[in-house]
Design a protein around this motif. Structure first.
Motif, short mmCIF file in Angstrom:
data_model
loop_
_atom_site.label_atom_id
_atom_site.label_comp_id
_atom_site.label_asym_id
_atom_site.label_seq_id
_atom_site.Cartn_x
_atom_site.Cartn_y
_atom_site.Cartn_z
N THR C 281 0.84 -1.19 0.00
CA THR C 281 0.00 0.00 0.00
C THR C 281 0.87 1.24 0.00
O THR C 281 2.04 1.21 0.42
CB THR C 281 -0.93 0.04 1.23
N ALA C 282 0.33 2.34 -0.49
CA ALA C 282 1.11 3.58 -0.60
C ALA C 282 0.18 4.76 -0.35
O ALA C 282 -1.03 4.68 -0.54
CB ALA C 282 1.71 3.69 -2.00
N GLY C 283 0.80 5.87 0.08
CA GLY C 283 0.07 7.13 0.22
C GLY C 283 -1.16 6.98 1.10
O GLY C 283 -1.09 6.46 2.21
N ALA C 284 -2.29 7.42 0.56
CA ALA C 284 -3.53 7.45 1.34
C ALA C 284 -4.29 6.12 1.26
O ALA C 284 -5.45 6.06 1.64
CB ALA C 284 -4.41 8.59 0.85
N ASP C 285 -3.65 5.07 0.78
CA ASP C 285 -4.36 3.79 0.64
C ASP C 285 -5.06 3.37 1.93
O ASP C 285 -6.20 2.88 1.90
CB ASP C 285 -3.38 2.67 0.24
N ALA C 286 -4.35 3.56 3.05
CA ALA C 286 -4.92 3.11 4.33
C ALA C 286 -6.24 3.83 4.62
O ALA C 286 -7.20 3.23 5.12
CB ALA C 286 -3.92 3.35 5.45
N LEU C 287 -6.30 5.10 4.23
CA LEU C 287 -7.52 5.88 4.43
C LEU C 287 -8.66 5.31 3.57
O LEU C 287 -9.79 5.17 4.02
CB LEU C 287 -7.24 7.34 4.04
N TYR C 288 -8.31 4.98 2.34
CA TYR C 288 -9.31 4.38 1.46
C TYR C 288 -9.81 3.05 2.02
O TYR C 288 -11.00 2.75 1.99
CB TYR C 288 -8.73 4.15 0.06
N LEU C 289 -8.89 2.25 2.53
CA LEU C 289 -9.29 0.95 3.07
C LEU C 289 -10.21 1.13 4.27
O LEU C 289 -11.23 0.44 4.39
CB LEU C 289 -8.05 0.13 3.47
N ARG C 290 -9.84 2.08 5.14
CA ARG C 290 -10.70 2.33 6.31
C ARG C 290 -12.09 2.74 5.86
O ARG C 290 -13.10 2.30 6.40
CB ARG C 290 -10.10 3.42 7.18
N ARG C 291 -12.12 3.60 4.84
CA ARG C 291 -13.41 4.08 4.35
C ARG C 291 -14.25 2.93 3.77
O ARG C 291 -15.44 2.84 4.00
CB ARG C 291 -13.17 5.16 3.31
N ARG C 295 -18.20 -0.13 8.21
CA ARG C 295 -19.54 -0.65 8.55
C ARG C 295 -19.45 -1.30 9.92
O ARG C 295 -18.45 -1.92 10.23
CB ARG C 295 -19.96 -1.75 7.57
N ASP C 296 -20.52 -1.18 10.71
CA ASP C 296 -20.53 -1.91 11.96
C ASP C 296 -21.43 -3.14 11.82
O ASP C 296 -21.96 -3.41 10.75
CB ASP C 296 -20.94 -1.00 13.13
N GLY C 297 -21.54 -3.88 12.92
CA GLY C 297 -22.26 -5.15 12.88
C GLY C 297 -23.76 -5.02 12.65
O GLY C 297 -24.45 -6.01 12.42
N TRP C 298 -24.25 -3.78 12.68
CA TRP C 298 -25.66 -3.53 12.36
C TRP C 298 -25.83 -3.09 10.91
O TRP C 298 -26.92 -2.70 10.50
CB TRP C 298 -26.24 -2.48 13.31
N GLY C 299 -24.73 -3.10 10.16
CA GLY C 299 -24.80 -2.65 8.77
C GLY C 299 -24.76 -1.15 8.64
O GLY C 299 -24.96 -0.61 7.56
N ARG C 300 -24.49 -0.44 9.76
CA ARG C 300 -24.49 1.02 9.71
C ARG C 300 -23.15 1.54 9.20
O ARG C 300 -22.10 0.98 9.47
CB ARG C 300 -24.71 1.61 11.11
N ALA C 301 -23.20 2.68 8.50
CA ALA C 301 -21.98 3.37 8.10
C ALA C 301 -21.33 3.94 9.35
O ALA C 301 -22.00 4.56 10.17
CB ALA C 301 -22.33 4.48 7.13
N THR C 302 -20.05 3.72 9.50
CA THR C 302 -19.32 4.29 10.63
C THR C 302 -18.32 5.30 10.09
O THR C 302 -18.20 5.49 8.89
CB THR C 302 -18.58 3.20 11.41
N ARG C 303 -17.59 5.95 11.00
CA ARG C 303 -16.55 6.91 10.62
C ARG C 303 -17.11 8.01 9.72
O ARG C 303 -16.69 8.22 8.61
CB ARG C 303 -15.40 6.21 9.90
N ARG C 304 -18.06 8.75 10.27
CA ARG C 304 -18.71 9.80 9.49
C ARG C 304 -17.73 10.86 9.01
O ARG C 304 -17.89 11.42 7.93
CB ARG C 304 -19.80 10.47 10.33
N LEU C 305 -16.72 11.17 9.80
CA LEU C 305 -15.80 12.23 9.40
C LEU C 305 -15.04 11.84 8.14
O LEU C 305 -14.89 12.63 7.22
CB LEU C 305 -14.82 12.53 10.54
N THR C 306 -14.61 10.60 8.08
CA THR C 306 -13.92 10.13 6.88
C THR C 306 -14.86 10.21 5.69
O THR C 306 -14.49 10.62 4.61
CB THR C 306 -13.49 8.66 7.06
N ARG C 307 -16.10 9.86 5.92
CA ARG C 307 -17.07 9.87 4.83
C ARG C 307 -17.27 11.27 4.28
O ARG C 307 -17.30 11.48 3.08
CB ARG C 307 -18.42 9.35 5.32
#
Lengths: 89, 286, 339
Positions: C281-291, C295-307
């Motif tokens: 991985t390079a550069g901002a790849d880790a950010l993309y992967l996190r994005r 999802r959490d176990g309820w299927g909800r979108a998490t990490r609103r700030l990244t979104r």
């Protein structure tokens, strides 16, 4: 002149009920509820593509057809083409 | 989520999560006798949530989410959290059910054979089903009937019976000993009160039944019964099904079998007593 | 739930190595299914897990998901067929894009994939003819709003969407694969010239172009919503057609960075067989992967700030800033929420 061809018989499930006939079209997943002579038209066009006058002659062998039926038949065929049960070639 | 519960209604398992304790407590109370999802794995997830964190306290309004959602579903006030939970479960069924052909119909059973009642909203299918339950029929469901495409059998979905407006005093009188939920005023459909299906209906919820009669009741007319042709029944039931198209050829097979094998009648009725008498008469003549 | 920490990793793992799902308990299965549905990957997951000894309740849910995907593909392929019939008299190349293309070409990326609108690519100079033929065959405008209409025609890479009046299905007619407002302008003529004809006369992009398009779509369209599914497409395409000639083709379209990042992310999440340079991985790849795993176990979108960061970024890519301001202003005045 436009010729018309019906969906392949293997793609159609045709279930006559009472006055009306159910047709499940496997290729589209759409169910059609139709009246006579739609099943007969589909049957006549199943094997080969036909132009309207030829189809009319075939249907006339089986039904009493009145004058002016050619136009009505062409209109039915366009409806069937829009529904995808018949393809205009 | 902060608050959660799980339950099974007939063959369908649900998980309910909520930002508030109220809706979960209401569901746990009224669905107390219901089993857990098979293998602990629910078919559907329902989420009741606040659009913004502070809206958990400030003018709390309950948004309905889950596996399947309508983008424009309006939120409900927290006081109607029970309704939000019910709507969330109904929404999963309407949008996500793929195992059974789902008919928007009430169903009752006697001697292993099922009577399905469907038709326009306000036709009284829910009330008639509840009244028949009061007369000893088994309630299979007041909202959805599930037709198994493999067997043609009807499976029960005995959720809480949702009584609206005038039906509430009718059922309070008919079943004075039954369990009712709270009176919920000011819902989108007026006043709603839930009725818990009786113990026999819950104990038998896993037993399917052979469909024997389809009725299209219509309230507000002189008593009259009319035969409904299979093609007409087919058309009506495609309109009454939310997943007919999604089930593809299985749906076609299930519905074709149903309308060719089961008689259908339109039933006009002026009052519920006449309707019940006519249903019993039709049933006896089968 | 503790699952929020790892997010949709269990989903990515189950797609990559289906046997990892067999370690899940009931709560894990529940989370896996909710996440797969939220990411529009339930049918894909169900195909990956087919034949494994999963718990009975999960087996039923997965069988339903496979049947549902099959029905969705029937409907999608039928839309393509009806478009083919409508456009056949024009004798122009009609290239299927995205999910419909994968299904029509029988590619593994199409297995169980949910398919939305029909996307087709036609030569830019003939898009007016295509539009007229579709309208004659029963498609209608979705957006009668003149501003939206003008916006689409001037700046987007497609006609305003059309919807069929009987079947209620949308078609997007494109003349290239990125909006004209984007700085990158892929070679649309080459996309069509090198497309592959199918038995019925419809076309799909060449294998390297399919990957280039999927990568462009992954990063340039939307706010990375549906990113996991788009990345799974790329993994399947790479697995089936390899990466021979891919870098040169990406360079030709100006998509080198997008394709390289897609290759790196696909390798990181799914273990795709990519060139050596993409295996780290390079550069901002880790950010993309996190994005993508947000999802959490309820299927909800998490990490609103990244979104939110990705949302603003995605609009900035599609439109130069002054145009973005004008677009948002017009939307707000009409009482729309942007997006």
């Amino acid at each position: 002149m436009n010729r018309y061809r019906a969906a392949a018989p293997a793609t159609l499930r045709i279930v006559p009920l009472d006055a009306l006939t159910l047709i499940y079209h496997r290729a589209s997943g759409i169910t059609h509820i139709v009246d006579s002579p739609v099943p007969e038209i589909l049957e006549a066009l199943a094997g080969e593509a036909l132009a309207v006058p030829v189809l009319l002659a075939r249907l006339a062998e089986r039904f009493e057809l009145a004058d002016g039926e050619a136009e009505a038949l062409a209109a039915r065929l366009d409806e069937l083409a829009a529904a995808g049960l018949v393809e205009r070639l | 989520m902060r608050h959660a519960t799980a339950l099974r209604i007939g063959p369908v398992g649900f998980r309910l999560g909520s930002d508030w304790p109220g809706p979960v407590a209401a569901i746990d109370d009224l669905y107390a006798g219901y089993p857990q999802p098979l293998d602990g794995i629910p078919d559907f997830t329902v989420r009741l949530f606040a659009a913004r964190p502070w809206r958990r306290w400030l003018r709390p309004s309950v948004h309905i989410g889950g596996d399947y959602v309508l983008p424009d579903a309006a939120p409900l006030p927290l006081a109607l959290g029970l309704i939000a939970a019910e709507m969330g479960m109904n929404l999963q069924m309407a949008l996500g059910q793929r195992r059974y052909l789902l008919l928007h119909a009430s169903a009752v059973e006697r001697d292993g054979r099922a009577l399905l009642m469907t038709g326009i909203s306000g036709a009284g299918k829910s009330t008639l089903a509840a009244l028949l339950m009061a007369r000893g029929w088994r309630l299979m469901g007041d909202e959805f009937a599930l037709v198994d495409p493999e067997t043609g059998l009807v499976h029960a979905f005995p959720r809480l019976i949702s009584l609206k407006n005038e039906a509430i005093p009718v059922m309070e009188a008919a079943l004075p000993g039954a369990r009712f939920g709270p009176r919920l005023e000011g819902t989108p459909k007026g006043t709603i009160r839930h009725l818990v299906p009786d113990a026999g209906s819950l104990a038998a919820m896993d037993a399917p039944a052979v469909p024997a009669l389809i009725l299209f009741p219509r309230y507000g007319f002189a008593t009259e019964t009319r035969e409904v042709l299979p093609s007409e029944t087919f058309l009506w039931l495609t309109q009454a099904s939310t997943n007919y198209v999604a089930l593809a050829e299985r749906g076609f097979d299930a519905l074709t079998r149903l309308v060719t094998q089961v008689p259908a009648r339109a039933l006009d009725y002026p009052d519920t007593d006449s309707a019940i008498a006519e249903v019993e008469r039709l049933w006896a003549s089968l | 739930m503790g699952l929020a920490v790892s997010g949709a990793r269990i989903l990515a793992d189950a797609l990559r190595a289906p046997e990892t799902a067999l370690r899940l308990d009931a709560a894990g299965w529940t989370a896996l299914i909710a996440m797969a549905r939220a990411e529009q990957l339930a049918g894909t997951l169900a195909h990956r897990l087919e034949g494994l000894a999963v718990p009975g309740a999960a087996a039923c849910i997965l069988a339903d998901a496979r049947a549902s995907a099959a029905q969705g593909q029937t409907a999608a392929l039928w839309e393509a067929e009806m478009a083919r019939r409508a456009l056949a008299p024009l004798e122009m190349p009609v290239v299927l894009l995205k999910g419909t293309a994968f299904a029509a070409a029988g590619l593994s990326a199409g297995m169980g994939r949910s398919i939305g609108d029909l996307d087709i690519l036609v030569p830019r100079g003939r898009i007016g003819e295509a539009e007229a033929a579709l309208i004659a065959a029963g498609w209608e405008w979705v957006k009668p709003d003149p501003y939206d209409d003008l916006y689409y025609r001037r700046w987007m890479h497609e006609l305003p969407p059309l919807i069929h009046r009987e079947r209620d299905r949308m078609i997007d007619v494109h003349h290239t694969i990125l909006p004209l407002t984007a700085r990158i302008t892929p070679d649309a003529e080459a996309l069509i010239a090198d497309s592959v004809v199918l038995a019925d006369g419809l076309r799909v992009l060449s294998p390297p172009d399919m990957i280039c398009h999927a990568a462009a779509h992954l990063f340039a369209d939307g706010d990375l919503a549906g990113g996991l599914r788009n990345l799974w497409d790329i993994h399947c395409l790479i697995g089936e057609s390899g990466t021979q000639g891919l870098e040169a083709r990406a360079a030709h379209h100006g998509l080198s960075a997008a394709v390289a990042r897609a290759g790196r992310l696909s390798h990181a999440l799914f273990g795709s067989a990519v060139p050596q340079a993409w295996r780290r991985t390079a550069g901002a790849d880790a950010l993309y992967l996190r994005r993508m795993l947000a999802r959490d176990g309820w299927g909800r979108a998490t990490r609103r700030l990244t979104r939110m960061g990705f949302y603003i970024r995605s609009h900035a890519i599609r439109m130069p800033p002054a145009m973005l301001a004008r677009h948002l202003w017009t939307k707000w005045r009409k009482g729309h929420v942007p997006g």
